[in-house]
Design a protein around this motif. Structure first.
Motif, short mmCIF file in Angstrom:
data_model
loop_
_atom_site.label_atom_id
_atom_site.label_comp_id
_atom_site.label_asym_id
_atom_site.label_seq_id
_atom_site.Cartn_x
_atom_site.Cartn_y
_atom_site.Cartn_z
N ALA A 32 2.40 -25.66 -70.64
CA ALA A 32 1.08 -26.16 -70.24
C ALA A 32 0.05 -25.10 -70.58
O ALA A 32 0.33 -23.91 -70.51
N SER A 33 -1.14 -25.54 -70.93
CA SER A 33 -2.20 -24.58 -71.22
C SER A 33 -2.83 -24.12 -69.91
O SER A 33 -2.68 -24.77 -68.86
N ASP A 34 -3.51 -22.98 -69.98
CA ASP A 34 -4.13 -22.44 -68.77
C ASP A 34 -5.16 -23.41 -68.19
O ASP A 34 -5.26 -23.58 -66.98
N GLU A 35 -5.94 -24.02 -69.09
CA GLU A 35 -7.00 -24.92 -68.61
C GLU A 35 -6.41 -26.10 -67.86
O GLU A 35 -6.88 -26.47 -66.78
N SER A 36 -5.37 -26.69 -68.44
CA SER A 36 -4.81 -27.86 -67.79
C SER A 36 -4.11 -27.47 -66.50
O SER A 36 -4.10 -28.22 -65.53
N LEU A 37 -3.57 -26.26 -66.48
CA LEU A 37 -2.93 -25.78 -65.25
C LEU A 37 -3.94 -25.69 -64.12
O LEU A 37 -3.74 -26.20 -63.02
N LEU A 38 -5.09 -25.07 -64.43
CA LEU A 38 -6.13 -24.95 -63.42
C LEU A 38 -6.64 -26.32 -63.00
O LEU A 38 -6.79 -26.61 -61.80
#
Lengths: 220, 471
Positions: free
Chosen positions: A16-22
């Motif tokens: 998962a990308s950081d943005e989608s994680l956040l």
């Protein structure tokens, strides 16, 4: 959702990308749409668990804290409860302490005194004999000549007890203790003298000056 | 959000932070190996007292302090800070700033530790657990830590992303709380010492605080990030993560009083600690629920983290159980307490840090780890070593505690009874040292390859978008 297809242990792929994680976790914290009216048990159980732990911790704290008294070292004790503990002091220990502080200068550590000046205490008739005499002698002191075990002495015994003119003011308990000590030390085997006996005599005689030997010999 | 530069797995934040963060991680690993050597010496001396007994600097008391100091302030602090800064940088969505401060801070932090170790070895050690370094290095440590932390705080306050994530809370908490802990403890113990028994109370608070408010948050910052990254799933029961976080912060250091059970302190201090230990179970329960995805396995990082998670939880249960006076009667002041400490620090914190390290280093270097064999070797040796270490220490401690409660048992008999277990401890320390050497070698080769070879551009797959899964 994707699982890493590349299983090279040297490089953990991110799923998962950081943005989608956040963003995904932020969404979880927001209001959840409850379209199907599904009732989630886990959050409720966790709240019960949390409350249960708070309840247990609070109860435990209340039960074993000694009410946060700085002087309570035993967690099962509470301040102010229970009878005040009467501390038993061994009269021989207390007596030796008094003897070493007060009597030892004249009567010596051996209890033998100084020949011709200070009478001995070891096997002395005055010490192991009448309690009435001995208590009075020590409480109020003695002036003038005295015959101990048939030998004449002429000195001055100061008042030791808590009486007028006393330089020592030992409590009745301490007087009783030191008398018990001298009556049972150096081979003396006379009975102990109690605080009550001393108190009784002091109450009876009140404030008076030092005795002379003849006055004391009237007591049996 | 859709620009390629921000969705790529290796971002500008990694390239900018590469050398400063690798410096922190490298320092941590060097200290880890050194602490392994010292711990091995200390362990050998427990069953063979003559070993190095003639060397004044390496007598048992000093070498134990040296090993502990190197482990906490060398390994755990450097690595934890490296991981925390990395996580804050990535989640902040912008390259880390003030990294020159971090580099200077790292150099001074490690200089301070080195000076402190020389101080301990030459007899300047203080008498306080975890605060053994002489007081002349303590202000330097505070200043250096703050300098390192500046970068993390800037990444947090200047974050360009909406919302915050649990990793960030834990990382920022650790950055802020440790200077407070260290300043408070050294003021009350070293500069203007409080009187008498209060020193033991302050020391107990500091020892527990260093774990609960500093090392555990640093380690959790890493794993709260790595687990969802590696699994691609949101954390289950995430809505409780903040309650768990605040529980740790509020009651974590209150559990310090459990180190004083049986000591000459008012009863309410250990009692409060016992209650706090129970309350803290909520934090652990939520951490277990949140991170249970680590058991799905697959990646190297998750293997370390799942081991760490079991140890972290087991440590919590043991802390709560041994905090009760009936159990403490046997375990307190024995090797059992050491076993608990090692379970938490080695099994929990260090395994968490290993996991984050294995995930972070390829992103910092832009390349995969050099050797899969060294990596597997480290995993096997570390897992086996921790289990052996904790089991043997616990067995030694239990034997010792039972014996000590029988006045008739002579001291020589007690020593003889624990000896077989202590030999096991030495074996475990040797295994752990070997495993950590493998990691250091692997790290050194991986990092040195950055200078000599071009990055493998396509080794990182483009991560997909995470879907939120209801727990």
């Amino acid at each position: 959702m994707s699982t890493p297809s590349n299983q090279d242990p040297r490089l953990d792929q991110a799923a998962a990308s950081d943005e989608s994680l956040l963003a995904a976790h932020e969404k979880l914290l927001g209001k959840q749409p409850d379209e199907k009216a599904r009732y989630k048990l886990l959050p409720l159980n966790l709240l019960f668990l949390f409350s249960g732990l708070i309840f247990f911790a609070g109860t435990y704290l209340n039960r074993y804290s000694g009410l946060f008294d700085p002087k309570i070292y035993n967690e099962n004790e509470l301040p102010g409860t229970g009878a005040p503990v009467a501390v038993k002091v061994d009269p021989l220990v207390l007596g030796k302490k008094q003897y070493d502080a007060v009597c030892i200068t004249c009567h010596q550590g051996t209890g033998l005194g100084q020949p011709g000046v200070y009478p001995p205490l070891v096997a002395a008739d005055w010490v192991i004999g009448s309690e009435e005499r001995l208590i009075r002698l020590v409480l109020y002191g003695l002036n003038g000549p005295i015959k101990v075990n048939g030998v004449d002495y002429n000195g001055a015994m100061p008042a030791i007890g808590k009486v007028a003119g006393s330089g020592y003011n030992l409590s009745d308990e301490k007087v009783a203790a030191v008398l018990t000590y001298v009556r049972q030390q150096w081979g003396n085997t006379a009975g102990p003298i109690t605080t009550e006996q001393v108190s009784a005599i002091r109450a009876k005689e009140g404030d008076r000056k030092a005795y002379v030997a003849e006055e004391l010999l009237k007591f049996q | 959000m859709s620009s390629p530069s921000t969705t790529a797995e290796v971002t500008g934040a990694d390239t900018v932070g590469r050398w400063p963060l690798l410096l922190l991680l490298a320092s941590g690993l060097v200290w880890l190996v050194l602490s392994g050597v010292l711990a091995l010496i200390a362990s050998i001396q427990l069953h063979s007292p003559a070993f190095l007994a003639d060397c004044e600097s390496l007598t048992h008391g000093r070498v134990t302090s040296l090993a502990e100091t190197t482990f906490i302030y060398g390994w755990a602090a450097n690595t934890g800070l490296g991981v925390a800064l990395w996580v804050l940088g990535r989640l902040g969505g912008a390259p880390l700033r003030a990294l020159n401060w971090a580099v200077v801070g790292t150099l001074f932090w490690n200089a301070g530790i080195s000076l402190g170790l020389v101080g301990i070895a030459t007899g300047d050690a203080t008498s306080f657990a975890l605060l053994e370094m002489p007081r002349y290095v303590q202000p330097l440590l505070v200043a250096a830590y703050v300098a390192i932390g500046v970068s993390g705080i800037l990444a947090w306050s200047g974050r360009r992303t909406d919302g915050t994530f649990a990793s960030q809370w834990y990382a920022v908490a650790a950055l802020f709380l440790f200077p407070w802990l260290l300043i408070a403890a050294q003021t009350m113990l070293l500069w203007s010492p409080v009187r008498g028994v209060l020193q033991a109370v302050v020391n107990g608070w500091y020892v527990q605080g260093a774990f609960s408010l500093w090392l555990a948050p640093l380690a959790l910052a890493g794993v709260y990030y790595v687990v969802p990254k590696a699994t691609g799933r949101t954390l289950p029961s995430y809505e409780f993560a903040s309650l768990s976080f605040w529980t740790l912060l509020f009651v974590g250091s209150l559990t310090g009083g459990r180190h004083l059970i049986g000591g000459p302190v008012p009863a309410w201090i250990p009692t409060l600690a016992n209650a706090a230990c129970t309350m803290l179970l909520f934090h652990y329960a939520v951490v277990a629920l949140n991170l249970r995805g680590a058991f799905s396995g697959g990646s190297t990082a998750l293997r370390f983290i799942s081991f760490g998670l079991v140890a972290y939880l087991l440590g919590a249960v043991l802390d709560a159980v041994t905090a009760f006076r009936g159990v403490a009667l046997v375990t307190q002041f024995t090797s059992f307490a050491t076993a608990q400490q090692q379970l938490a620090l080695y099994g929990g914190i260090s395994m968490f840090l290993f996991g984050s390290l294995y995930f972070a280093v390829p992103r910092l270097t832009g390349r995969a780890w050099a050797s899969a064999a060294l990596l597997r070797g480290h995993l096997a040796l570390a897992s086996f070593g921790v289990v052996l270490l904790v089991v043997t220490l616990a067995a030694a401690g239990w034997t010792q505690g039972q014996d000590l409660n029988h006045a008739a048992t002579s001291f020589a008999d007690i020593a003889a009874h624990t000896r077989p277990w202590l030999l096991g401890v030495t074996a475990a320390q040797g295994i752990l040292l070997l495993g950590n050497l493998l990691l250091l070698v692997n790290f050194a080769i991986s990092v040195s390859s950055v200078c000599c070879s071009a990055p493998a551009e396509n080794s990182f797959r483009q991560p997909s978008t995470m879907e939120a899964h209801a727990s």
